[in-house]
Design a protein around this motif. Structure first.
Motif, PDB file in Angstrom:
ATOM      1  N   GLU A  36       0.856  -1.185   0.000  1.00 56.03           N
ATOM      2  CA  GLU A  36       0.000   0.000   0.000  1.00 56.03           C
ATOM      3  C   GLU A  36       0.892   1.235   0.000  1.00 56.03           C
ATOM      4  O   GLU A  36       1.666   1.435   0.939  1.00 56.03           O
ATOM      5  CB  GLU A  36      -0.862  -0.054   1.265  1.00 56.03           C
ATOM      6  N   THR A  37       0.823   2.026  -1.075  1.00 49.56           N
ATOM      7  CA  THR A  37       1.729   3.182  -1.173  1.00 49.56           C
ATOM      8  C   THR A  37       0.973   4.505  -0.995  1.00 49.56           C
ATOM      9  O   THR A  37       1.351   5.524  -1.559  1.00 49.56           O
ATOM     10  CB  THR A  37       2.503   3.196  -2.512  1.00 49.56           C
ATOM     11  N   LYS A  38      -0.087   4.467  -0.217  1.00 43.70           N
ATOM     12  CA  LYS A  38      -0.879   5.673   0.028  1.00 43.70           C
ATOM     13  C   LYS A  38       0.001   6.790   0.595  1.00 43.70           C
ATOM     14  O   LYS A  38       0.851   6.533   1.442  1.00 43.70           O
ATOM     15  CB  LYS A  38      -2.008   5.357   1.013  1.00 43.70           C
ATOM     16  N   GLY A  39      -0.212   8.002   0.087  1.00 48.04           N
ATOM     17  CA  GLY A  39       0.561   9.133   0.585  1.00 48.04           C
ATOM     18  C   GLY A  39       1.801   9.403  -0.252  1.00 48.04           C
ATOM     19  O   GLY A  39       2.485  10.391  -0.039  1.00 48.04           O
ATOM     20  N   GLN A 130       7.488   1.221  -8.075  1.00 42.97           N
ATOM     21  CA  GLN A 130       8.718   1.969  -7.822  1.00 42.97           C
ATOM     22  C   GLN A 130       8.651   2.747  -6.500  1.00 42.97           C
ATOM     23  O   GLN A 130       9.632   2.830  -5.764  1.00 42.97           O
ATOM     24  CB  GLN A 130       8.975   2.926  -8.995  1.00 42.97           C
ATOM     25  N   GLU A 131       7.463   3.277  -6.179  1.00 48.31           N
ATOM     26  CA  GLU A 131       7.317   4.030  -4.926  1.00 48.31           C
ATOM     27  C   GLU A 131       7.638   3.128  -3.733  1.00 48.31           C
ATOM     28  O   GLU A 131       8.290   3.542  -2.781  1.00 48.31           O
ATOM     29  CB  GLU A 131       5.883   4.573  -4.763  1.00 48.31           C
ATOM     30  N   ALA A 132       7.143   1.896  -3.778  1.00 43.35           N
ATOM     31  CA  ALA A 132       7.367   0.964  -2.668  1.00 43.35           C
ATOM     32  C   ALA A 132       8.844   0.609  -2.547  1.00 43.35           C
ATOM     33  O   ALA A 132       9.398   0.538  -1.446  1.00 43.35           O
ATOM     34  CB  ALA A 132       6.539  -0.308  -2.881  1.00 43.35           C
ATOM     35  N   VAL A 133       9.501   0.416  -3.681  1.00 42.74           N
ATOM     36  CA  VAL A 133      10.917   0.038  -3.672  1.00 42.74           C
ATOM     37  C   VAL A 133      11.771   1.163  -3.077  1.00 42.74           C
ATOM     38  O   VAL A 133      12.599   0.928  -2.189  1.00 42.74           O
ATOM     39  CB  VAL A 133      11.392  -0.321  -5.105  1.00 42.74           C
ATOM     40  N   TRP A 134      11.525   2.398  -3.503  1.00 41.58           N
ATOM     41  CA  TRP A 134      12.313   3.519  -2.957  1.00 41.58           C
ATOM     42  C   TRP A 134      11.923   3.805  -1.509  1.00 41.58           C
ATOM     43  O   TRP A 134      12.742   4.283  -0.716  1.00 41.58           O
ATOM     44  CB  TRP A 134      12.170   4.776  -3.820  1.00 41.58           C
ATOM     45  N   ALA A 135      10.664   3.502  -1.156  1.00 43.95           N
ATOM     46  CA  ALA A 135      10.261   3.664   0.249  1.00 43.95           C
ATOM     47  C   ALA A 135      11.061   2.695   1.118  1.00 43.95           C
ATOM     48  O   ALA A 135      11.485   3.054   2.226  1.00 43.95           O
ATOM     49  CB  ALA A 135       8.756   3.435   0.393  1.00 43.95           C
ATOM     50  N   ILE A 136      11.293   1.494   0.637  1.00 46.28           N
ATOM     51  CA  ILE A 136      12.103   0.526   1.396  1.00 46.28           C
ATOM     52  C   ILE A 136      13.514   1.071   1.589  1.00 46.28           C
ATOM     53  O   ILE A 136      14.075   1.033   2.682  1.00 46.28           O
ATOM     54  CB  ILE A 136      12.131  -0.850   0.688  1.00 46.28           C
ATOM     55  N   ARG A 137      14.060   1.613   0.525  1.00 47.93           N
ATOM     56  CA  ARG A 137      15.402   2.203   0.619  1.00 47.93           C
ATOM     57  C   ARG A 137      15.405   3.351   1.655  1.00 47.93           C
ATOM     58  O   ARG A 137      16.334   3.482   2.451  1.00 47.93           O
ATOM     59  CB  ARG A 137      15.838   2.720  -0.766  1.00 47.93           C
TER      60      ARG A 137
END
Ligand code: HEC
Length: 147
Positions: A36-39, A130-137
């Motif tokens: 979930e990439t809300k926000g 991509q948002e989720a991947v960079w959020a993990i980083r």
């Protein structure tokens, strides 16, 4: 596989999610979880080379939250809870900070690690935005040992 989807009676999204986990199970014994990439504002289709969610980014806080949960859902089983490796995969707190680390991180998450036909790490970016991947980083940077 399309037959399966047609007869499933499930909503399309669920069917696609099931299909995706089926594929990964076949190739690396991993069940990726929808993130979930809300926000987080969509970053587009082209992969960035650098983490966009730097501390000064307005969505930094949101990215840290999304990243913590996405990591626990998709990476912790190999890389360890809270990024503390139990030894089967590298300890991601040791990744270099900043652009150098971003570069290696995104390469590995997109390409996975396959040698002699053995999947050591699946191409995790195939199953996440991509948002989720960079959020993990972004979350990893908050627990990083730094350099
Ligand atoms: C099935 C187990 C598995 C899963 C799931 C997994 N990895 Fe990995 N990962 C590995 C292994 C094993 C390596 C070492 C690869 C090698 O030996 O070349 C690795 C290497 C890496 C590296 C390079 C680390 C280094 O020090 O060189 C990064 C970055 C990475 N993984 C990030 C992730 C992220 C982010 C996720 C979740 C989205 C993830 N991995 C999910 C097993 C996994």
């Amino acid at each position: 596989m399309s037959l399966l989807i047609k007869n499933s009676g499930l909503m399309a999204a669920t069917a696609v999610a099931a299909l995706v986990s089926g594929l990964v199970l076949a190739h690396g014994d991993v069940t990726p979880q929808a993130v979930e990439t809300k926000g987080l504002t969509p970053l587009g289709d082209d992969w960035l080379e650098e983490n966009p969610y730097k501390p000064e980014h307005p969505e930094h806080e949101a990215a840290v939250k999304v990243g913590a949960s996405a990591y626990n859902q998709n990476c912790a089983r190999c890389h360890g809870l809270e990024a503390i490796s139990g030894g089967i995969a590298p300890d991601l707190r040791e990744l270099e900070s900043g652009i150098e680390g971003d570069d290696w991180f995104i390469y590995r998450v997109r390409e996975g690690a396959v040698r002699d036909g053995r999947v050591y790490m699946p191409r995790m970016a195939d199953y996440m935005d991509q948002e989720a991947v960079w959020a993990i980083r972004t979350w990893l940077e908050t627990v990083s040992h730094g350099y």
